[in-house]
Design an enzyme around this catalytic site. Structure first.
Site, PDB file in Angstrom:
ATOM      1  N   ASP A  74      18.703  25.698  -0.684  1.00  0.00           N
ATOM      2  CA  ASP A  74      19.716  25.111   0.321  1.00  0.00           C
ATOM      3  C   ASP A  74      19.491  24.709   1.617  1.00  0.00           C
ATOM      4  OD1 ASP A  74      22.388  25.498   1.616  1.00  0.00           O
ATOM      5  OD2 ASP A  74      22.687  27.442   1.201  1.00  0.00           O
TER       6      ASP A  74
ATOM      7  N   HIS B 214      27.070  22.328   9.297  1.00  0.00           N
ATOM      8  CA  HIS B 214      28.692  22.506   9.142  1.00  0.00           C
ATOM      9  C   HIS B 214      29.439  21.861  10.177  1.00  0.00           C
ATOM     10  CE1 HIS B 214      28.352  26.636   7.075  1.00  0.00           C
ATOM     11  NE2 HIS B 214      27.593  25.982   6.479  1.00  0.00           N
TER      12      HIS B 214
ATOM     13  N   ASP C  65      23.743  20.024   3.883  1.00  0.00           N
ATOM     14  CA  ASP C  65      24.273  21.383   3.271  1.00  0.00           C
ATOM     15  C   ASP C  65      25.455  21.242   2.496  1.00  0.00           C
ATOM     16  OD1 ASP C  65      24.645  24.199   3.062  1.00  0.00           O
ATOM     17  OD2 ASP C  65      25.554  24.479   5.011  1.00  0.00           O
TER      18      ASP C  65
ATOM     19  N   GLU D 249      30.118  28.523  -2.487  1.00  0.00           N
ATOM     20  CA  GLU D 249      28.995  29.270  -1.596  1.00  0.00           C
ATOM     21  C   GLU D 249      29.514  29.398   0.031  1.00  0.00           C
ATOM     22  OE1 GLU D 249      25.477  29.464   1.054  1.00  0.00           O
ATOM     23  OE2 GLU D 249      26.985  28.137   1.170  1.00  0.00           O
ATOM     24  N   GLU D 250      30.216  28.390   0.558  1.00  0.00           N
ATOM     25  CA  GLU D 250      30.668  28.361   1.870  1.00  0.00           C
ATOM     26  C   GLU D 250      31.684  29.384   2.088  1.00  0.00           C
ATOM     27  OE1 GLU D 250      28.835  27.095   3.900  1.00  0.00           O
ATOM     28  OE2 GLU D 250      27.686  25.355   3.296  1.00  0.00           O
TER      29      GLU D 250
ATOM     30  N   HIS E 185      24.107  24.703  -3.935  1.00  0.00           N
ATOM     31  CA  HIS E 185      25.608  24.854  -3.979  1.00  0.00           C
ATOM     32  C   HIS E 185      26.075  23.542  -4.038  1.00  0.00           C
ATOM     33  CE1 HIS E 185      26.303  24.922   0.445  1.00  0.00           C
ATOM     34  NE2 HIS E 185      25.227  25.209   0.572  1.00  0.00           N
TER      35      HIS E 185
END
Ligand SMILES: *[C@@H]1O[C@H](CO)[C@@H](O)[C@H](O)[C@H]1NC(C)=O
Ligand SMILES: *[C@@H]1O[C@H](CO)[C@@H](O)[C@H](O)[C@H]1NC(C)=O
Ligand SMILES: *[C@@H]1O[C@H](CO)[C@@H](O)[C@H](O)[C@H]1NC(C)=O
Ligand SMILES: [Zn+2]
Length: 516
Positions: A358, A452, A297, A329-330, A285
């Protein structure tokens, strides 16, 4: 191995393209048309093989791409006060430009397309849940939650909803003007929030049946949704006891949030060479969360794809290879979901398998292989799983299986009957002592402490793991680009959602957030 002449038929192999109206149709084929095959075409490229493709992978090339990507993330500084590549940001737009232009620079090896799609984005600016005037520490607003009325605190009594709140009848009439208190389980959070809204609740709280907190999302917005929090089982237990004893428990809920729909874009690159009826597909992604630059990520996965796509261009292939860089994606796997949703059945069947990449370079990594099994996944998933396992074993490395439970972009493929799998190196999970014996690193610490978060920068990457996994990605591409011999055929039955029923039942995740 000669190059194939580009035809209309090979454009149609770009799946979603044919399902879109002329207006929506993505920009296809920016590159100049491929010249017809002629006697004096440039020297033929060697047929790809795993060893040679793996040998092209270097840490230096990956690291220099990662540094570039971080600079790209910094373009969002002004708007977000920190680097990010979240959809809609300058950093994400520049990420898409970087990927697209790097592919376009490879000449006519790939047919490129951009697939725009609508994406729902939510932002929570402030939130607070008070129970009996005390701050509920574990309360966290659900993804894509609407704000409370007028973005102001709303007061009401907590009303315990019957069962798991999956049925409108579970919501008593006393909910009107009050706050629904609903146990997690069985049906999606979005369903509960909508039932609460229909029953006249001013807010909803979904409490966990386990001790921990609930980091969930409401999923697709509904006009019936009300402001909704998740709450830990530990914090909820005494409240539930009081409500069951008939006590009145007053509460105050406050969420300042927005939910918007924007347009973002998937990028698809397909080799012009190779049999377009039999494609190996892989994806990562292109976006990050708003909180940080997302260099692991999924900078790691999307740059791995870009590097492998670049190196593959020096080879010819027997089967077509299709790379995807998903957006959104998130926000809940939006880009990959859209792609498979609009894919006509005959295009679906051309995708022999989908490989998800990923997070390949987590700092406290484990070599994780999705435990995709034919018993509950489209047939072929297990053969792919075993390809990864065999490679790690062959390198003298350890690996571990992780649940194949809907947390990344393979989800839509599996649900549409396409065999899938992938590898990863770990997110917020905590490394165990046993895993330290297998992989080194530190126990009691997350695989990726910066998951994140703002610190998901270039220094968050473990380059050893990244290079190694990129070689494995190269191996997977080279293997299936050469041959699908022994790999299960697709059938029309597979392409139906029914084929994935068993999988869908057990899944609690859709993307990084829980939805049930
Ligand atoms: C591979 O292709 C790149 C361009 O993408 C070129 O610079 C390089 O020389 C090629 N390598 C080989 C071994 O052909
Ligand atoms: C694999 O795990 C075993 C058992 O824990 C360990 O002894 C070995 O060193 C590990 N191999 C590598 C390459 O880390
Ligand atoms: C990456 O992991 C390896 C193996 O655990 C370790 O030796 C190395 O120091 C790590 N590198 C970085 C940059 O963290
Ligand atoms: Zn990710």
């Amino acid at each position: 191995m000669g190059l194939k002449r580009i035809t209309i038929a090979s454009l149609a192999t770009l799946g979603a393209v044919s399902a879109l109206s002329a207006e929506q149709r993505p920009l296809v084929d920016d590159a100049p048309p491929h010249p017809p095959i002629s006697g004096d075409s440039p020297s033929p490229k060697p047929l790809v093989n795993s060893e040679d493709l793996q040998a092209t992978i270097s840490t230096e090339a990956l690291l220099s791409r990662a540094k570039r990507l971080f600079k790209i993330a910094q373009r969002s500084q002004e708007e977000y006060n920190h680097p990010t590549r979240v959809i809609g940001s300058e950093g994400h737009l520049a990420t898409l430009d970087y990927i697209y232009s790097a592919l376009a620079a490879l000449g006519d090896y790939y047919t490129l397309s951009k697939q725009p799609f609508p994406a729902v984005t939510g932002a929570v600016y402030e939130s607070r849940l008070l129970i009996d005037l005390a701050l509920a520490e574990s309360a966290s607003p659900m993804g894509l939650t609407p704000p409370t009325k007028d973005k102001q605190p709303v007061d009401g009594n907590l009303v315990l909803v019957a069962n798991e709140g999956c049925d409108a009848a579970d919501y008593p009439s006393s909910l009107k003007g009050n706050i629904a208190f609903i146990q997690r389980g069985t049906c999606p959070f979005g369903t509960k929030s909508a039932h609460a809204g229909q029953a006249g609740a001013v807010a909803a709280v979904v409490f966990n049946y386990e001790d921990g907190p609930v980091a969930g999302t409401l999923g697709t917005p509904s006009p019936d949704h009300v402001a909704t929090f998740g709450l830990s089982g530990v914090e909820a237990a005494p409240v539930v006891a009081r409500l069951k004893a008939g006590e009145t428990v007053p509460a105050s809920a406050y969420i300042d949030a927005t939910v918007d729909t924007i347009t973002t874009t998937n990028i698809i690159a397909q080799t012009r060479g190779g049999d377009p009826e039999h494609c190996v597909m892989l994806g990562g992604h292109s976006d990050s969360v708003a909180e940080g630059p997302g260099i692991n990520d999924d900078g790691s996965g999307s740059l791995t794809l870009l590097e492998v796509a670049t190196q593959l261009a020096n080879f010819s292939v027997n089967n077509c290879v299709r790379f995807a860089w998903w957006a959104g994606e998130e926000e809940g796997l939006l880009g990959s979901d859209y792609y498979v949703d609009v894919l006509p059945a005959e295009e679906n069947l051309k995708i022999r398998l989908f490989m998800d990449y990923d997070m390949l370079a987590s700092p406290n990594f484990a070599y994780q292989v999705y435990d995709a099994r034919d018993a509950v996944n489209p047939v072929g998933s297990q053969a792919l799983r075993d390809l990864y396992v065999d490679w790690y074993v062959q390198q003298g490395l350890n690996y571990t299986f992780i649940p194949f439970d809907g947390r990344s972009d393979y989800d839509g493929f599996i649900r549409h009957g396409i065999p899938g799998g992938g590898i990863a190196t770990g997110a917020e999970g905590i490394k165990t002592k046993e895993e330290v014996a297998l992989f080194g690193g530190e126990h009691g610490v997350p695989y990726d402490v910066c998951y994140h978060a703002i610190c998901d920068t270039v220094s968050n990457l473990n380059l050893t793991a990244w290079e190694l996994n990129t070689k494995l990605v190269a191996h997977s591409v080279a293997t299936y680009a050469r041959s699908f011999e022994g790999f299960p055929e697709r059938t029309l039955e597979d392409a139906s959602i029914k084929a994935a029923g068993a999988y869908a039942k057990g899944a609690k995740y859709h993307g990084s957030k829980l939805f049930i």
